[in-house]
Design a protein around this motif. Structure first.
Motif, mmCIF file in Angstrom:
data_model
loop_
_atom_site.group_PDB
_atom_site.id
_atom_site.type_symbol
_atom_site.label_atom_id
_atom_site.label_comp_id
_atom_site.label_asym_id
_atom_site.label_seq_id
_atom_site.Cartn_x
_atom_site.Cartn_y
_atom_site.Cartn_z
ATOM 1 N N LEU A 30 16.269 -11.174 4.238
ATOM 2 C CA LEU A 30 16.028 -9.652 4.689
ATOM 3 C C LEU A 30 16.687 -9.002 3.531
ATOM 4 O O LEU A 30 16.166 -7.929 2.800
ATOM 5 C CB LEU A 30 16.338 -9.334 6.053
ATOM 6 N N ILE A 31 18.190 -9.017 3.491
ATOM 7 C CA ILE A 31 18.754 -8.286 2.707
ATOM 8 C C ILE A 31 18.406 -8.640 1.463
ATOM 9 O O ILE A 31 18.468 -7.744 0.551
ATOM 10 C CB ILE A 31 20.254 -8.632 2.933
ATOM 11 N N ARG A 32 18.253 -9.725 0.783
ATOM 12 C CA ARG A 32 17.874 -10.049 -0.440
ATOM 13 C C ARG A 32 16.691 -9.274 -0.873
ATOM 14 O O ARG A 32 16.471 -9.006 -2.123
ATOM 15 C CB ARG A 32 17.887 -11.595 -0.544
ATOM 16 N N ASN A 33 15.669 -9.152 0.120
ATOM 17 C CA ASN A 33 14.295 -8.711 -0.487
ATOM 18 C C ASN A 33 14.396 -7.167 -0.184
ATOM 19 O O ASN A 33 13.377 -6.418 -0.670
ATOM 20 C CB ASN A 33 13.376 -9.286 0.569
ATOM 21 N N LEU A 34 15.403 -6.512 0.470
ATOM 22 C CA LEU A 34 15.236 -5.138 0.647
ATOM 23 C C LEU A 34 14.961 -4.247 -0.689
ATOM 24 O O LEU A 34 14.517 -3.318 -0.914
ATOM 25 C CB LEU A 34 16.600 -4.622 1.233
ATOM 26 N N PRO A 35 15.887 -4.654 -1.831
ATOM 27 C CA PRO A 35 15.513 -4.030 -3.131
ATOM 28 C C PRO A 35 14.086 -4.203 -3.642
ATOM 29 O O PRO A 35 13.640 -3.314 -4.541
ATOM 30 C CB PRO A 35 16.438 -4.632 -4.208
ATOM 31 N N LYS A 36 13.281 -5.043 -2.808
ATOM 32 C CA LYS A 36 12.073 -5.263 -3.526
ATOM 33 C C LYS A 36 10.887 -4.380 -2.682
ATOM 34 O O LYS A 36 9.776 -4.390 -3.030
ATOM 35 C CB LYS A 36 11.707 -6.631 -3.370
ATOM 36 N N ILE A 37 11.379 -3.925 -1.530
ATOM 37 C CA ILE A 37 10.603 -3.150 -0.889
ATOM 38 C C ILE A 37 10.142 -1.819 -1.359
ATOM 39 O O ILE A 37 11.131 -0.972 -1.755
ATOM 40 C CB ILE A 37 11.220 -2.874 0.661
ATOM 41 N N ARG A 38 9.048 -1.597 -1.389
ATOM 42 C CA ARG A 38 8.537 -0.301 -1.769
ATOM 43 C C ARG A 38 7.553 0.338 -0.673
ATOM 44 O O ARG A 38 6.646 -0.211 -0.016
ATOM 45 C CB ARG A 38 7.594 -0.459 -3.175
ATOM 46 N N PHE A 39 7.885 1.570 -0.466
ATOM 47 C CA PHE A 39 7.073 2.615 0.386
ATOM 48 C C PHE A 39 5.902 3.512 -0.303
ATOM 49 O O PHE A 39 6.421 3.969 -1.261
ATOM 50 C CB PHE A 39 7.958 3.345 1.367
ATOM 51 N N ILE A 40 4.876 3.631 0.188
ATOM 52 C CA ILE A 40 3.930 4.374 -0.108
ATOM 53 C C ILE A 40 3.813 5.684 0.840
ATOM 54 O O ILE A 40 3.685 5.299 2.164
ATOM 55 C CB ILE A 40 2.496 3.675 -0.309
ATOM 56 N N LYS A 41 3.671 6.701 0.098
ATOM 57 C CA LYS A 41 3.795 7.945 1.352
ATOM 58 C C LYS A 41 2.597 9.009 0.562
ATOM 59 O O LYS A 41 2.244 9.047 -0.484
ATOM 60 C CB LYS A 41 5.226 8.513 1.293
ATOM 61 N N SER A 42 2.337 9.673 1.705
ATOM 62 C CA SER A 42 1.260 10.856 1.284
ATOM 63 C C SER A 42 1.917 11.984 2.235
ATOM 64 O O SER A 42 2.144 11.869 3.225
ATOM 65 C CB SER A 42 -0.058 10.521 1.620
ATOM 66 N N ASN A 43 1.625 13.134 1.596
ATOM 67 C CA ASN A 43 1.975 14.520 2.327
ATOM 68 C C ASN A 43 0.775 15.029 3.047
ATOM 69 O O ASN A 43 0.589 16.213 3.541
ATOM 70 C CB ASN A 43 2.531 15.328 1.390
ATOM 71 N N GLU A 44 -0.582 14.217 2.633
ATOM 72 C CA GLU A 44 -1.722 14.802 3.379
ATOM 73 C C GLU A 44 -1.666 14.956 4.862
ATOM 74 O O GLU A 44 -1.378 14.153 5.393
ATOM 75 C CB GLU A 44 -2.890 13.959 2.868
ATOM 76 N N LYS A 45 -2.118 16.145 5.125
ATOM 77 C CA LYS A 45 -2.123 16.378 6.815
ATOM 78 C C LYS A 45 -3.230 15.848 7.371
ATOM 79 O O LYS A 45 -3.386 15.244 8.572
ATOM 80 C CB LYS A 45 -1.953 17.626 6.983
ATOM 81 N N ASN A 46 -4.367 15.962 6.980
ATOM 82 C CA ASN A 46 -5.846 15.336 7.425
ATOM 83 C C ASN A 46 -5.794 13.850 7.318
ATOM 84 O O ASN A 46 -5.480 13.364 6.405
ATOM 85 C CB ASN A 46 -6.830 15.705 6.598
ATOM 86 N N GLU A 47 -5.871 13.150 8.698
ATOM 87 C CA GLU A 47 -5.599 12.036 8.681
ATOM 88 C C GLU A 47 -6.689 10.978 7.792
ATOM 89 O O GLU A 47 -6.053 9.965 7.513
ATOM 90 C CB GLU A 47 -6.099 11.350 10.428
ATOM 91 N N LEU A 48 -7.743 11.358 7.890
ATOM 92 C CA LEU A 48 -8.659 10.402 6.916
ATOM 93 C C LEU A 48 -8.497 10.432 5.534
ATOM 94 O O LEU A 48 -8.104 9.458 4.853
ATOM 95 C CB LEU A 48 -10.290 10.934 7.157
ATOM 96 N N LYS A 49 -7.745 11.563 5.018
ATOM 97 C CA LYS A 49 -7.513 11.663 3.526
ATOM 98 C C LYS A 49 -6.215 10.954 3.363
ATOM 99 O O LYS A 49 -5.955 10.296 2.316
ATOM 100 C CB LYS A 49 -7.394 13.273 3.132
ATOM 101 N N PHE A 50 -5.291 11.081 4.298
ATOM 102 C CA PHE A 50 -4.151 10.466 4.184
ATOM 103 C C PHE A 50 -4.315 8.986 4.135
ATOM 104 O O PHE A 50 -3.672 8.209 3.333
ATOM 105 C CB PHE A 50 -3.417 10.815 5.640
ATOM 106 N N LYS A 51 -5.143 8.236 4.919
ATOM 107 C CA LYS A 51 -5.496 7.092 4.997
ATOM 108 C C LYS A 51 -5.909 6.675 3.729
ATOM 109 O O LYS A 51 -5.803 5.468 3.038
ATOM 110 C CB LYS A 51 -6.377 6.547 6.030
#
Length: 689
Positions: A30-51
């Motif tokens: 887990l610790i070894r792979n933490l640097p490889k984790i990438r998160f995808i985010k969106s500020n879109e408020k509409n649920e469908l557009k967010f998805k």
């Protein structure tokens, strides 16, 4: 607790740990792979557009993993994760999409279908937004396809003579953008779509009727001399090895609980047998690979050919824990009576384990809640008043049961499911209905409940009748303190409760009548309610929760002590050593039309016994389903090997067992599951079947 700005990141890290490292307890990993984790985010408020935005970004950024020695490209980037939008909603899972639609139409055909629907006038704003979102999802899928193609071309420049890479370049130049034309293209296209569903975060993803969906491509290749059966078998093995990848990540409650079920066999609308050459090739491939996942649900009926029964026996003998047998002659009629269209039911598949649904047409979430038959009995005994007649006592129990069911349904009304444009795209009716699956866009939107402790409750009720009313050895008001105190100083009574009197699973009129009555009470209560989509509730007698729901649950008057597992599916409890014939006679007398959301007879078979009585056992299977058993699964085991494996897992690292509706390596199971499997195996061995 108020959510902070760190909340979504915490959820994301939890997902990585839970899906990737929790089972091995590999904190260093887990610790070894933490640097490889990438998160995808969106500020879109509409649920469908967010998805949609998150999905497109996932297609654009996910890392591609491919070994040039592999025949197929099957890549899941399990370390690129979407950050949740903060809402608490359920993910769509436990279903099977319409893979056949993608294979036949390709992304081009799906895009044309969506655009045609968009041209229809009088769409409201929500419908237009939904259909437009599907077009964006299609664009995202094509972006990942092109990225795969570019990745393969780069590899080709470094491996110019690699035939696997060259073949995949040719395939990804066509599919899934266009429809598949060959068997190999169809397999790769299916793998690609399947990987997208997993990366989009949907659990327990089914594979559907692979022998039916893929047969036209196989048949055409044979006719055109492109493929031989032997070459097809090799491709199938590579396909299965690809699906088996990311085993730990895909597992849900336990290692092996992936939902990756393929449906084989069955009967056609005219009653003829639907099995074909691929049915046998898939079974042969899995028998050779000896892997627990994916697994087989084999649909059988009166016309199932003898060679398919023989092939099933060979798989069982290998100790793979599959196939699970599903009786078309019972289930198809039950589905029609419930309200599924006759034209659809012949294509039924199952959810993650055994619950029937229609692939590509059902959003049915079939295991959202559990009815614990012991709970209303516990409440009745706790509030016990003077009752001098067992029939009155039983009627009071039914009333408690009905109130308890209403409480469960009220909680289900509070469940919300998130929008899923990808799943909606891959279901048959969402485009035509111009509604997301979360808005009831699928053809069928039923909700399924599972049940636990039916056998424990039947035995407890029969014990109460015998001891409190017939023999008058105990007062009703004494029973609750006994179970609340876990039978302390009453071990003799507890053993008597387990062993004396009529028991669940017996071929006895009173036992069968009581079991069917309980089923009828639940059915009659559920039919008066509609779920949040306006469709119905269904239930079944099998559940994966016979251990999970029993934790911290008090003792019961069948002799079960607190925390001990509930009975397993449709099977004898504890020391009720009944013959296979008696169990089958009991099971075939149940009214499955009332409860068809999974009804599995679960038995243990000693491996030497199976080998010694092959033809007799095959006859036993055929007769069981002819008599009316709905579903059956079995563990074929050697108790001595089981004991050795429990004592030292390294002695038998590849030992496979059937757990609730899936197969898994015995070594990977928690101790309580190992103990229960060993206990049941020894029980069946001592019965001298």
């Amino acid at each position: 607790m108020r959510k902070t700005f760190l909340y979504p990141y915490a959820v994301g890290y939890y997902q990585v740990y839970n899906h990737t490292f929790a089972y091995s307890k590999d904190w260093t990993g887990l610790i070894r792979n933490l640097p490889k984790i990438r998160f995808i985010k969106s500020n879109e408020k509409n649920e469908l557009k967010f998805k949609v935005q998150v999905f497109k970004e996932l297609c654009r950024r996910s890392r591609i993993h491919y070994d040039p020695q592999e025949v197929f490209l099957y890549s899941l980037d399990i370390l690129t994760l979407p950050l949740p939008d903060g809402s608490i909603q359920n993910k769509w899972g436990n279903l099977t999409v319409d893979y056949e639609k993608v294979l036949k139409k390709g992304l081009v055909g799906l895009k044309k279908e969506v655009k045609t629907q968009l041209q229809i006038k009088n769409h409201d704003a929500n419908s237009e937004l939904f259909l437009s979102s599907l077009l964006e999802v299609l664009d995202g899928i094509n972006v990942l396809r092109e990225r795969n193609l570019d990745h393969l071309k780069r590899l080709s420049s470094k491996n110019p003579q690699n035939r696997n890479i060259e073949s995949l370049i040719e395939i990804f130049s066509k599919v899934p953008f266009h429809s598949a034309e060959t068997f190999k293209e169809a397999l790769q296209s299916l793998l690609f779509i399947n990987s997208l569903i997993w990366m989009d975060g949907h659990p327990l993803v089914g594979l559907g009727r692979l022998d039916q969906v893929l047969y036209p491509f196989y048949s055409e290749d044979l006719k055109n001399g492109i493929l031989t059966p032997s070459e097809a078998q090799d491709l199938i093995k590579e396909f299965l090895k690809s699906i088996n990848k990311y085993y730990e990540y895909k597992s849900n409650a336990l290692l092996g609980d992936t939902g990756q079920v393929m449906i084989l066999g069955g009967k056609n609308h005219d009653g003829s047998d639907a099995s074909n050459e691929l049915t046998f090739l898939f079974m042969d491939a899995l028998k050779e690979l000896k892997i627990p996942d994916p697994k087989i649900v084999l649909r059988v009926h009166k016309g199932t050919p003898e060679e398919l029964w023989q092939k099933s026996f060979e798989c069982l003998k290998e100790g793979l824990g599959y196939p699970l047998f599903s009786n078309d002659d019972i289930i198809i009629d039950a589905l029609i009576q419930f309200g599924y269209e006759t034209g659809d039911v012949y294509d039924y598949g199952t959810s993650a384990c055994w619950e029937p649904l229609i692939p590509g047409k059902s959003s049915d979430q079939n295991n959202l809640a559990h009815i614990n038959f012991l709970e209303p009995l516990k409440r009745e005994l706790k509030e016990m008043k003077d009752v001098d007649d067992f029939d009155i006592f039983l009627r009071l129990y039914y009333e408690y049961l009905e109130v308890y069911i209403e409480e469960i349904l009220q909680k289900l009304d509070e469940i919300n499911f998130e929008a899923s444009p990808l799943i909606s795209l891959l279901m048959d009716d969402c485009i035509e209905n111009s509604r997301d699956i979360s808005e009831g866009g699928a053809r069928y939107n039923h909700i399924g409940l599972l049940t636990v402790a039916m056998g424990n409750t039947v035995n407890a009720l029969l014990n109460i009748k015998r001891l409190a009313f017939e023999d008058e050895k105990i007062n009703l008001k004494e029973i609750f303190p006994l179970i609340e105190n876990n039978f302390e100083s009453n071990e003799v009574l507890r053993i008597e409760l387990q062993n004396k009197g009529l028991k669940y699973g017996m071929d006895n009129e009173e036992v069968i009548k009581l079991t069917n009555k309980l089923m009828g009470i639940v059915q009659n209560k559920l039919k008066d309610f509609r779920n949040i989509y306006g469709d119905r509730y269904k239930f079944g007698l099998s559940s994966p929760a016979f251990i999970m729901e029993s934790v911290d649950y008090p003792a019961s008057f069948d002799g079960r002590k607190s925390n001990e597992p509930f009975g397993v599916h449709i099977s004898p409890i504890k020391t009720s050593n009944l013959s296979y014939t008696e169990i089958i006679n009991f099971a075939s007398s149940l009214s499955y039309q009332k409860a068809f959301n999974g009804d599995v007879v679960d038995i243990m078979v000693e491996k030497n016994f199976l080998s010694k009585f092959k033809e007799n056992f095959i006859t036993f299977l055929k007769v069981s389903f002819q008599k009316g058993v709905m579903q059956m699964q079995m563990n074929v085991l050697n108790p001595k090997i089981l004991l050795e494996a429990r004592e030292n897992p390294d002695t038998h690292p590849n030992l496979i067992v059937r757990v609730w509706g899936f197969s898994a390596y015995f070594r990977d199971l928690p101790e309580e599951y190992k103990d229960l499997i060993v206990e049941r195996a020894l029980q069946y061995e001592s019965a001298n079947y």
